[in-house]
Structures are given as structure tokens and as C-alpha cells.
Design a protein around this motif. Structure first.
Motif, PDB file in Angstrom:
ATOM      1  N   THR A 144      -2.724  -1.011  -8.636  1.00 61.93           N
ATOM      2  CA  THR A 144      -3.196   0.218  -8.317  1.00 61.93           C
ATOM      3  C   THR A 144      -4.532   0.323  -8.173  1.00 61.93           C
ATOM      4  N   ALA A 145      -5.018   1.070  -6.808  1.00 66.00           N
ATOM      5  CA  ALA A 145      -6.155   0.938  -5.969  1.00 66.00           C
ATOM      6  C   ALA A 145      -6.951   2.193  -6.784  1.00 66.00           C
ATOM      7  N   VAL A 146      -8.135   1.735  -7.254  1.00 69.37           N
ATOM      8  CA  VAL A 146      -9.204   2.906  -7.729  1.00 69.37           C
ATOM      9  C   VAL A 146     -10.284   3.127  -6.512  1.00 69.37           C
ATOM     10  N   ALA A 147     -10.467   4.708  -6.311  1.00 63.35           N
ATOM     11  CA  ALA A 147     -11.227   5.079  -5.417  1.00 63.35           C
ATOM     12  C   ALA A 147     -12.422   5.773  -6.056  1.00 63.35           C
ATOM     13  N   ASP A 148     -12.390   6.392  -7.120  1.00 60.16           N
ATOM     14  CA  ASP A 148     -13.602   7.079  -7.762  1.00 60.16           C
ATOM     15  C   ASP A 148     -13.428   7.171  -9.192  1.00 60.16           C
ATOM     16  N   SER A 149     -14.319   8.006  -9.681  1.00 56.33           N
ATOM     17  CA  SER A 149     -14.350   7.803 -11.306  1.00 56.33           C
ATOM     18  C   SER A 149     -12.809   8.530 -11.863  1.00 56.33           C
TER      19      SER A 149
ATOM     20  N   SER B 161      -9.986   8.414 -10.555  1.00 53.19           N
ATOM     21  CA  SER B 161      -8.825   7.341 -10.710  1.00 53.19           C
ATOM     22  C   SER B 161      -9.103   6.132 -11.349  1.00 53.19           C
ATOM     23  N   PHE B 162     -10.440   5.824 -11.629  1.00 50.23           N
ATOM     24  CA  PHE B 162     -11.108   4.543 -12.385  1.00 50.23           C
ATOM     25  C   PHE B 162     -10.496   5.100 -13.922  1.00 50.23           C
ATOM     26  N   CYS B 163     -10.618   6.252 -14.421  1.00 52.25           N
ATOM     27  CA  CYS B 163     -10.329   6.761 -15.828  1.00 52.25           C
ATOM     28  C   CYS B 163      -8.850   6.911 -16.054  1.00 52.25           C
ATOM     29  N   ALA B 164      -8.232   7.260 -14.808  1.00 49.39           N
ATOM     30  CA  ALA B 164      -6.740   7.491 -15.104  1.00 49.39           C
ATOM     31  C   ALA B 164      -5.868   6.106 -15.006  1.00 49.39           C
ATOM     32  N   THR B 165      -6.460   5.082 -14.239  1.00 51.96           N
ATOM     33  CA  THR B 165      -5.752   4.042 -14.298  1.00 51.96           C
ATOM     34  C   THR B 165      -6.005   3.168 -15.684  1.00 51.96           C
TER      35      THR B 165
ATOM     36  N   GLU C 170      -3.999   4.297 -18.304  1.00 48.40           N
ATOM     37  CA  GLU C 170      -2.528   3.922 -18.287  1.00 48.40           C
ATOM     38  C   GLU C 170      -2.283   2.600 -18.555  1.00 48.40           C
ATOM     39  N   GLN C 171      -3.288   1.840 -18.110  1.00 51.37           N
ATOM     40  CA  GLN C 171      -2.999   0.330 -18.256  1.00 51.37           C
ATOM     41  C   GLN C 171      -3.685  -0.232 -19.508  1.00 51.37           C
ATOM     42  N   ALA C 172      -4.615   0.165 -19.756  1.00 49.93           N
ATOM     43  CA  ALA C 172      -5.407  -0.292 -20.762  1.00 49.93           C
ATOM     44  C   ALA C 172      -5.349   0.396 -22.062  1.00 49.93           C
ATOM     45  N   HIS C 173      -4.909   1.728 -22.139  1.00 45.94           N
ATOM     46  CA  HIS C 173      -5.164   2.601 -23.099  1.00 45.94           C
ATOM     47  C   HIS C 173      -6.331   2.926 -23.538  1.00 45.94           C
ATOM     48  N   VAL C 174      -7.421   2.957 -22.652  1.00 44.49           N
ATOM     49  CA  VAL C 174      -8.769   3.112 -23.261  1.00 44.49           C
ATOM     50  C   VAL C 174      -9.311   4.560 -22.388  1.00 44.49           C
ATOM     51  N   ASN C 175      -9.505   5.393 -23.115  1.00 43.65           N
ATOM     52  CA  ASN C 175      -9.887   6.855 -22.427  1.00 43.65           C
ATOM     53  C   ASN C 175     -11.380   7.001 -22.460  1.00 43.65           C
ATOM     54  N   LEU C 176     -11.822   7.097 -21.369  1.00 40.05           N
ATOM     55  CA  LEU C 176     -13.057   7.772 -20.960  1.00 40.05           C
ATOM     56  C   LEU C 176     -13.062   8.917 -19.965  1.00 40.05           C
ATOM     57  N   VAL C 177     -14.139   9.670 -19.818  1.00 40.11           N
ATOM     58  CA  VAL C 177     -14.319  10.839 -18.835  1.00 40.11           C
ATOM     59  C   VAL C 177     -14.846  10.713 -17.557  1.00 40.11           C
ATOM     60  N   PRO C 178     -14.367  10.784 -16.604  1.00 43.26           N
ATOM     61  CA  PRO C 178     -14.968  10.561 -15.304  1.00 43.26           C
ATOM     62  C   PRO C 178     -16.285  11.244 -14.911  1.00 43.26           C
ATOM     63  N   GLY C 179     -16.994  10.550 -14.385  1.00 42.87           N
ATOM     64  CA  GLY C 179     -18.424  11.113 -14.319  1.00 42.87           C
ATOM     65  C   GLY C 179     -18.490  12.405 -13.186  1.00 42.87           C
ATOM     66  N   SER C 180     -17.590  12.425 -12.402  1.00 44.77           N
ATOM     67  CA  SER C 180     -17.365  13.702 -11.535  1.00 44.77           C
ATOM     68  C   SER C 180     -17.361  14.926 -12.050  1.00 44.77           C
TER      69      SER C 180
ATOM     70  N   GLY D 277     -20.780  16.190 -12.440  1.00 42.13           N
ATOM     71  CA  GLY D 277     -21.596  16.237 -11.180  1.00 42.13           C
ATOM     72  C   GLY D 277     -22.197  14.896 -11.124  1.00 42.13           C
ATOM     73  N   ALA D 278     -21.515  13.605 -11.317  1.00 39.23           N
ATOM     74  CA  ALA D 278     -22.322  12.392 -11.241  1.00 39.23           C
ATOM     75  C   ALA D 278     -21.143  11.400 -10.738  1.00 39.23           C
ATOM     76  N   GLU D 279     -20.633  11.390  -9.629  1.00 38.98           N
ATOM     77  CA  GLU D 279     -19.563  10.584  -9.237  1.00 38.98           C
ATOM     78  C   GLU D 279     -20.149   8.987  -9.297  1.00 38.98           C
ATOM     79  N   GLY D 280     -19.469   8.088  -9.734  1.00 41.77           N
ATOM     80  CA  GLY D 280     -19.692   6.581  -9.733  1.00 41.77           C
ATOM     81  C   GLY D 280     -19.744   6.296 -11.291  1.00 41.77           C
ATOM     82  N   PHE D 281     -19.992   7.421 -12.201  1.00 42.63           N
ATOM     83  CA  PHE D 281     -20.150   7.023 -13.648  1.00 42.63           C
ATOM     84  C   PHE D 281     -18.947   7.554 -14.442  1.00 42.63           C
ATOM     85  N   VAL D 282     -19.028   7.180 -15.578  1.00 44.03           N
ATOM     86  CA  VAL D 282     -18.201   7.568 -16.564  1.00 44.03           C
ATOM     87  C   VAL D 282     -18.570   7.633 -17.958  1.00 44.03           C
ATOM     88  N   ARG D 283     -18.331   8.374 -18.854  1.00 43.01           N
ATOM     89  CA  ARG D 283     -18.599   8.883 -20.080  1.00 43.01           C
ATOM     90  C   ARG D 283     -17.879   8.335 -21.267  1.00 43.01           C
TER      91      ARG D 283
END
Length: 398
Positions: free
Chosen positions: A340-345, A347-351, A354-364, A367-373
Motif C-alpha cells: 500500500t502506497a503512502v502519499a501524505d499524512s 494515507s499514512f494514518c489510514a494505512t 489498517e495494518q498495524a492497528h495504531v491510531n494517529l491523526v493526520p497533520g493535514s 493545517g500541517a501536512e507531513g506531520f501526525v498527532r
């Protein structure tokens, strides 16, 4: 068929709530999820606060109260501000609402509208821009960087101030970054607005959760003229583990409070009578519970920072307040994880979920693409397990 309004279609769902909802769906399917998405203390509400609510309910304190809150709760808020911040305010300067988010909504609805601009430094809490847009006003986002400590400079503020600027929204300690502006930094910011008529909405809900040398500052105390131009927002959710009680408030000029009161009277009537009794106990009772939670959050912060620093290519500005780690994962974009390709925060969080069952919030969402909370308002075992899984999952990147 009932048509959905333009307003409803224009508002985005809260990203943090959406992330929590997805995690709950996986949990309902029997999957163990390590969830770091919601900004909610994992502590129970302290016993003396619950006891006050029980006493109020048993005593028949279950009826409508004045729209802006009872005399007792407003007096408690005034006393707390005098004690904690040295801010003098009167009961007519206070309105209690159904959580700090409701307070922010009512404050914006009472003060801005179509044609107005509201300046918001980024990264910012996910609801700010939509709450502004719901009034018809325009959010003006001002980008800050990790190099600046995620702090907006006075020069940036001046550059984005126009004749249409009606308000500046500040949040220190900040969600999602944990940034805490120093008193001198805040003085420089407010002075940049001294020759304008722009108001300041200062969201200070994390004010009792700072670490190390960082200290909270009540913006309304910075300059004598600010009391007439500042709306201070806070609440009991974070410091007293009272998220479900829905107790937020605003301290503002009398005219603003009256306008908010009118709006609230048509929206929700009064806040919960029982919750108000609990809030009085929270603000006037023993404060050991706050100290204990802050001490534990500080330990979890150190644990989180230490573990994240062990993960290759993750960049992390150290948070000084609140209970979030906001870290840069952009080095893992344009990579694949189990095909599964990851292109941004997002898709990073969604993948990751789904795969590791760790839940973070996308930085987008902030207002800060590239980060996660990541919220570290959870137990240490969960933090260790979650960051171990994150590290293992990132090592599979191709």
C-alpha cells in the motif's frame, strides 16, 4: 427528498472524532487498537467533583439555571482567575457553555460574520477554521514552522492583518503541537495589533498542563487595554478530566457576554445544572488532582519523546504543554507498506491503522501536512506498545 444545507455541506467532520470512530469500529470487530487519536485524559473525574454532582442531583438541583450559568459557578470562575492568573473579572464578564468548543462557537457567532477575517496560526486545532467559516467570516491561516517552535511572529501577524481583520485566534499551550508562547512572545504579538481594532480570542484550555520551564500566560493580563478586546476561553475537560461533563466558559467584555448569552439562549438554553455544581467543586476544591495528573502527563511526555527519538527519520519538536506529540513523518511518504502506497499524512494514518492497528491523526487536519498527532493522555503500557508497533511498521517501508 430533504436537501442538505449549504452550511452542512461546507463543514468538514472533525478529524479527531473521525479517527476515534474508525478505531471504535475496528475494536467492535474484535481487533485490538492502540488508539492515540482523542485529546481526552484517561483519568476518571476526581471523587470530590463527582460527589458534588451527586449532592446537587439528590438535592433537586436538576432544573434550568440562568443561561450564562449560576451565580455560584460564575463566582468560582472569577475567584479562580484571580488566584491562578491575577486577572480581575466580574460575574457579568463570565458565561458558561456546554464545553469550550461551544464557548468558541458562541464567541465567534457573537463577534464576526461575512466580510470579516480571522487570523489563525497553523498548526491549529481542527475545529477553528470551520467554526469561523460557519459564521460567514474568512479564516486566514498563517503558517508557522518547527524551526520557529511552531510560533507565529509579530512580523507574520502584521503581514496578514488587513482592514478586514476582526480577530486573532491564539492557543497556548497549543493543540496539536504542545507549543507554549512565553509572556514576552505574547506581548510582542498583541502589540502588533495595538493600532488596530482587532479582538483576540485566546483558547487557554490547556493552561494547567505545562512542563519544565514553560509557564502559561493569560493573554488578557498582558496589557491594560486587552481586557476590553480579549475573549478568554477555557474549560474543565483537560485539567480536571471532565470531558463528558461539557463545562467550558468564556471571560469577555460585558457586551460580548450579553451577545453570547442571547445566542446560547436560542441554541441550548442553560448548561447542565449538575455539571455546573461539579465545576464549582473542581475550581474551589482540592487541586491535588491537577498536580497528580500533570505529573503523570509529564512522565508520559518523557517516555513518548524518548521512544520516538529511537525511530529513524522521525522529527519531533518537544512539546512544552498539553498532552500531544506532533511529529514529522514525511520521510516515509512515497513509500509502500505491504503493497500500500503512502502519499501524505492522511494515507499514512489510514494505512497505519489498517495494518498495524495504531491510531494517529493526520497533520493535514491541523493545517500541517507531513506531520501526525499522537495523544499521550493514555497509560504508559499503551504508549510503549503503540510506539513499538509504529517502529516495527515503519521498518517495513519499501
Amino acid at each position: 427528498m430533504i436537501r442538505i444545507s449549504q452550511l452542512a455541506n461546507s463543514v468538514k467532520p472533525s478529524a479527531t472524532i473521525a479517527a476515534g470512530t474508525k478505531a471504535r469500529q475496528l475494536k467492535a470487530a474484535g481487533i485490538k487498537v492502540l488508539d492515540f487519536s482523542l485529546g481526552e485524559p484517561d483519568f476518571n473525574t476526581p471523587e470530590h467533583i463527582c460527589a458534588a454532582a451527586e449532592k446537587a442531583a439528590a438535592g433537586g438541583n436538576t432544573h434550568y439555571t440562568p443561561t450564562a450559568g449560576t451565580a455560584e459557578v460564575k463566582a468560582a470562575i472569577c475567584k479562580w482567575y484571580k488566584s491562578f492568573h491575577g486577572l480581575e473579572c466580574a460575574p457579568e464578564n463570565v458565561i458558561v457553555s456546554n464545553g469550550a468548543k461551544h464557548s468558541i462557537h458562541n464567541a465567534l457567532a457573537a463577534t464576526v460574520g461575512p466580510g470579516d477575517e480571522v487570523i489563525i496560526p497553523t498548526p491549529y486545532w481542527v475545529s477553528y477554521s470551520d467554526l469561523v467559516s460557519m459564521t460567514g467570516a474568512t479564516p486566514v491561516l498563517v503558517n508557522s514552522t518547527p524551526e520557529s517552535g511552531f510560533k507565529m511572529s509579530p512580523e507574520q501577524l502584521r503581514a496578514h492583518t488587513t482592514p478586514r481583520t476582526r480577530m486573532l485566534m491564539l492557543n497556548s499551550p497549543c493543540n496539536p503541537t504542545g507549543t507554549v508562547y512565553s509572556r514576552a512572545e505574547l506581548e510582542a504579538l498583541v502589540d502588533a495589533l495595538s493600532n488596530t481594532d482587532a479582538a483576540i480570542l485566546s483558547d487557554e484550555i490547556y493552561e494547567q498542563l505545562t512542563y519544565g520551564d514553560a509557564k502559561p500566560t493569560c493573554v488578557a493580563t498582558l496589557r491594560p487595554w486587552l481586557k476590553d478586546r480579549t475573549i478568554t476561553i477555557s474549560g474543565a475537560s483537560k485539567s480536571y478530566a471532565m470531558t463528558g461533563w461539557r463545562m467550558g466558559w468564556a471571560v469577555a467584555p460585558v457586551a460580548v457576554v450579553k451577545a453570547m448569552d442571547t445566542i446560547q439562549s436560542q441554541e441550548t438554553s442553560c448548561p447542565s445544572s449538575v455539571s455546573q455544581a461539579a465545576l464549582v467543586a473542581a475550581l474551589t476544591g482540592p487541586q491535588d488532582c491537577v498536580t497528580e495528573m500533570r505529573t503523570e502527563f509529564a512522565a508520559r511526555r518523557e517516555l513518548t519523546l524518548g521512544l520516538l527519538k529511537q525511530i529513524p527519520d522521525v522529527k519531533l519538536p518537544a512539546p512544552e504543554g498539553a498532552f500531544y506529540a506532533f511529529f514529522d513523518v514525511s520521510a516515509y511518504f512515497k513509500k509502500t507498506f505491504s503493497g500500500t502506497a503512502v502519499a501524505d499524512s492522511l494515507s499514512f494514518c489510514a494505512t497505519l491503522l489498517e495494518q498495524a492497528h495504531v491510531n494517529l491523526v493526520p497533520g493535514s487536519a491541523f493545517g500541517a501536512e507531513g506531520f501526525v498527532r499522537m495523544s499521550f493522555a493514555t497509560n504508559r503500557e499503551t504508549i510503549e506498545a503503540g510506539l513499538s508497533k509504529l517502529k516495527q511498521w515503519l521498518a517495513t517501508a519499501k
